[in-house]
Design a protein around this motif. Structure first.
Motif, PDB file in Angstrom:
ATOM      1  N   GLY A 336       0.819  -1.205   0.000  1.00 41.48           N
ATOM      2  CA  GLY A 336       0.000   0.000   0.000  1.00 41.48           C
ATOM      3  C   GLY A 336       0.849   1.249   0.000  1.00 41.48           C
ATOM      4  O   GLY A 336       1.847   1.345   0.721  1.00 41.48           O
ATOM      5  N   LYS A 337       0.472   2.223  -0.826  1.00 40.99           N
ATOM      6  CA  LYS A 337       1.231   3.467  -0.910  1.00 40.99           C
ATOM      7  C   LYS A 337       0.282   4.638  -1.034  1.00 40.99           C
ATOM      8  O   LYS A 337      -0.575   4.671  -1.904  1.00 40.99           O
ATOM      9  CB  LYS A 337       2.177   3.451  -2.109  1.00 40.99           C
ATOM     10  CG  LYS A 337       2.956   4.747  -2.285  1.00 40.99           C
ATOM     11  CD  LYS A 337       3.931   4.685  -3.463  1.00 40.99           C
ATOM     12  CE  LYS A 337       3.239   4.785  -4.794  1.00 40.99           C
ATOM     13  NZ  LYS A 337       4.190   5.000  -5.914  1.00 40.99           N
ATOM     14  N   ILE A 338       0.432   5.610  -0.135  1.00 45.49           N
ATOM     15  CA  ILE A 338      -0.260   6.888  -0.270  1.00 45.49           C
ATOM     16  C   ILE A 338       0.806   7.892  -0.673  1.00 45.49           C
ATOM     17  O   ILE A 338       1.709   8.206   0.099  1.00 45.49           O
ATOM     18  CB  ILE A 338      -0.932   7.311   1.049  1.00 45.49           C
ATOM     19  CG1 ILE A 338      -1.942   6.249   1.501  1.00 45.49           C
ATOM     20  CG2 ILE A 338      -1.627   8.653   0.874  1.00 45.49           C
ATOM     21  CD1 ILE A 338      -2.552   6.523   2.869  1.00 45.49           C
ATOM     22  N   ASN A 339       0.715   8.393  -1.908  1.00 37.98           N
ATOM     23  CA  ASN A 339       1.740   9.274  -2.463  1.00 37.98           C
ATOM     24  C   ASN A 339       1.152  10.665  -2.621  1.00 37.98           C
ATOM     25  O   ASN A 339       0.298  10.882  -3.478  1.00 37.98           O
ATOM     26  CB  ASN A 339       2.220   8.724  -3.812  1.00 37.98           C
ATOM     27  CG  ASN A 339       3.144   9.688  -4.537  1.00 37.98           C
ATOM     28  OD1 ASN A 339       3.669  10.625  -3.949  1.00 37.98           O
ATOM     29  ND2 ASN A 339       3.343   9.464  -5.823  1.00 37.98           N
ATOM     30  N   GLU A 340       1.601  11.599  -1.801  1.00 31.27           N
ATOM     31  CA  GLU A 340       1.090  12.962  -1.871  1.00 31.27           C
ATOM     32  C   GLU A 340       2.190  13.925  -2.299  1.00 31.27           C
ATOM     33  O   GLU A 340       3.294  13.906  -1.764  1.00 31.27           O
ATOM     34  CB  GLU A 340       0.510  13.383  -0.520  1.00 31.27           C
ATOM     35  CG  GLU A 340      -0.727  12.586  -0.117  1.00 31.27           C
ATOM     36  CD  GLU A 340      -1.845  12.652  -1.146  1.00 31.27           C
ATOM     37  OE1 GLU A 340      -1.829  13.565  -2.000  1.00 31.27           O
ATOM     38  OE2 GLU A 340      -2.726  11.788  -1.101  1.00 31.27           O
ATOM     39  N   ASP A 341       1.858  14.773  -3.264  1.00 28.01           N
ATOM     40  CA  ASP A 341       2.834  15.679  -3.878  1.00 28.01           C
ATOM     41  C   ASP A 341       2.678  17.090  -3.315  1.00 28.01           C
ATOM     42  O   ASP A 341       2.369  18.034  -4.024  1.00 28.01           O
ATOM     43  CB  ASP A 341       2.649  15.685  -5.390  1.00 28.01           C
ATOM     44  CG  ASP A 341       1.296  16.243  -5.807  1.00 28.01           C
ATOM     45  OD1 ASP A 341       0.289  15.921  -5.138  1.00 28.01           O
ATOM     46  OD2 ASP A 341       1.221  17.013  -6.789  1.00 28.01           O
ATOM     47  N   VAL A 342       2.908  17.217  -2.045  1.00 27.68           N
ATOM     48  CA  VAL A 342       2.667  18.488  -1.371  1.00 27.68           C
ATOM     49  C   VAL A 342       3.752  19.510  -1.712  1.00 27.68           C
ATOM     50  O   VAL A 342       4.826  19.168  -2.187  1.00 27.68           O
ATOM     51  CB  VAL A 342       2.588  18.272   0.152  1.00 27.68           C
ATOM     52  CG1 VAL A 342       1.377  17.408   0.505  1.00 27.68           C
ATOM     53  CG2 VAL A 342       3.872  17.633   0.681  1.00 27.68           C
ATOM     54  N   VAL A 343       3.444  20.784  -1.434  1.00 26.77           N
ATOM     55  CA  VAL A 343       4.358  21.877  -1.737  1.00 26.77           C
ATOM     56  C   VAL A 343       4.435  22.819  -0.540  1.00 26.77           C
ATOM     57  O   VAL A 343       3.405  23.168   0.051  1.00 26.77           O
ATOM     58  CB  VAL A 343       3.890  22.693  -2.957  1.00 26.77           C
ATOM     59  CG1 VAL A 343       4.928  23.742  -3.336  1.00 26.77           C
ATOM     60  CG2 VAL A 343       3.606  21.790  -4.136  1.00 26.77           C
TER      61      VAL A 343
END
Length: 461
Positions: A336-343
């Motif tokens: 399982g992977k939660i990939n968030e591209d935050v800035v």
């Protein structure tokens, strides 16, 4: 259960598109009902138009029957933006894949939305040009998908994301009208900037049927640096130094200790370190050595362990192989992977990295951080086992705290993946009520019946 289409709409679109362009079988519907978010839902049908006139006719017919439309590129999105949760018709642009013009003298290309990013780059090579957006999925993703979520990639630190590299669009609004905005020019003060409004709207305002893209000359020379640091604090301090000096890096990528450990476990030739930066310079043969030296000087500071320089192509490829190997290697930690591209602002990167490290310890989960440090755009990957209920709950609790941390650092929810449904419910915390109301007014003006990608980006009122 997917709601069936009104028989009259089914007949109209079957007649318009023919058997190769109107698919209602379960296999085709299932194949067009998911993206890389691993979410899925069945549409009632899949439309594959060949030209803008067919796209406009599809929208008008669906509007007449109040049937939802979800535009789709190659399905490489990670936020659920192309998943048809309300059924309806998925419009795939797979057959609108022509490069219509390459205009070297005007440094632009005119393309249909189904063109693959990688195919466009290949076509531009003989002209000594390239299109800057380079997402990790560039070989598979479409220009239309890049436009939908304002895709970026490592080169965005110098050349900008998709929105910065589009000159004009032709699009079909939710009322079925074809609009033209922008064109093959680089200055324009003629009315509202609809081009940049549509880019990043994830198919909720209009369906793009043609794009005029800004092209850039391919640099004559490139060179890379790999800098290893004692810890993330030392590396992120170097990022701030790099971005304060005049020489803008062509790429500036960060990897934390967990990312380096993952690469080492998977056989990559990366020395042990607390953090790593990959830096690239580009230019001409005369000026490149000076640019590279300026970047090396900025990267050097307290906590740096080693600095390696790669000037030829094979050496650069070896440096960047580690970065390219990261995303596939994540699945070796957990399924399982939660990939968030935050800035966050570049100056706040140290706070983001240290905060994520604390969350990983508090929730007893591996969280791997890497990404486009020069833009403050880091990918926070929370790894977990979905079949373990307790671990899954901790992962989603950690995600909530990641978003809260990002907003507390004056950051924002997405740099290049978009909002889709994955981050939609956080929009009221990221934006104030007046701003959301303005966005809803724009949505109502361009899509008066709310049929374009409903339920995405904007939270329910």
């Amino acid at each position: 259960m997917t709601a069936a289409l009104p028989p009259a709409l089914d007949a109209t679109l079957a007649d318009l598109l023919g058997p190769e362009g109107w698919l209602t079988g379960e296999a085709a519907r299932r194949a067009h009902g998911e993206d890389d978010s691993r979410m899925s839902a069945l549409p009632a049908a899949v439309a594959l138009p060949r030209d803008r006139e067919q796209v406009a006719a599809i929208v008008r017919a669906c509007r007449e029957h109040r049937v939802p439309i979800v535009a789709r590129g190659a399905g490489t999105g990670t936020a659920g933006g192309a998943v048809p949760f309300q059924g309806g018709v998925v419009v795939s642009f797979a057959r609108m894949d022509r490069i219509l013009e390459i205009r070297p003298g005007d440094r632009c290309a005119v393309v249909e939305p189904g063109v693959l990013n990688g195919d466009l780059q290949q076509a531009l090579q003989p002209h000594g040009l390239f299109w800057p957006p380079d997402p990790g999925s560039y070989e598979r993703c479409t220009i239309g998908g890049n436009l939908a979520c304002n895709a970026g990639g490592p080169r965005a630190v110098k050349y900008g994301a998709t929105r910065d590299n589009v000159l004009g669009l032709v699009a079909v609004t939710g009322s079925g009208k074809v609009i033209r905005c922008g064109g093959p020019w680089t200055k324009d003060a003629t009315g509202y900037d609809l081009t940049h409004l549509v880019i990043g709207s994830e198919g909720t305002l209009a369906l793009v049927v043609e794009a005029t893209l800004r092209l850039v000359p391919r640099p004559a020379a490139q060179a890379g640096l790999r800098a290893l640091y004692r810890d993330a604090a030392a590396a992120t301090a170097a990022v701030s130094r790099l971005m304060r000096q005049p020489q803008v890096p062509a790429m500036l990528e960060f990897m934390d200790a967990s990312a380096i450990a993952l690469l080492r476990r998977n056989g990559a030739e990366v020395p042990e370190a607390g953090a790593m930066l990959l830096v690239e310079a580009d230019g001409d043969h005369d000026t490149l050595p000076y640019a590279l030296q300026a970047l090396a000087d900025a990267a050097t500071g307290d906590g740096m362990l080693a600095l390696d320089v790669a000037t030829d192509g094979s050496a650069r490829d070896r440096l960047w192989a580690a970065r390219r190997a990261l995303s596939p290697a994540l699945r070796s930690i957990a399924p399982g992977k939660i990939n968030e591209d935050v800035v966050v602002p570049v100056s706040r990167i140290p706070g983001l990295v240290s905060g994520v490290e604390a969350l990983a310890a508090a929730h007893a989960l591996p969280i791997v951080v890497f990404g486009h440090a020069g833009n403050g755009n880091l990918h926070v990957n929370i790894m977990y086992h979905p079949d373990d209920a307790a671990e899954s709950a901790r992962a989603h609790a950690a995600l909530e705290q990641v978003f809260a941390l990002v907003l507390s650092l004056q950051g924002t929810l997405s740099g290049e993946h978009g909002i889709g449904v994955a981050k939609r419910d956080w929009m009221p915390r990221a934006l104030d009520a007046a701003t959301l109301a303005a966005m809803r007014a724009v949505k109502a003006a361009l899509d008066p019946d709310g049929i374009l990608n409903p339920g995405k980006v904007l939270p329910p009122v």
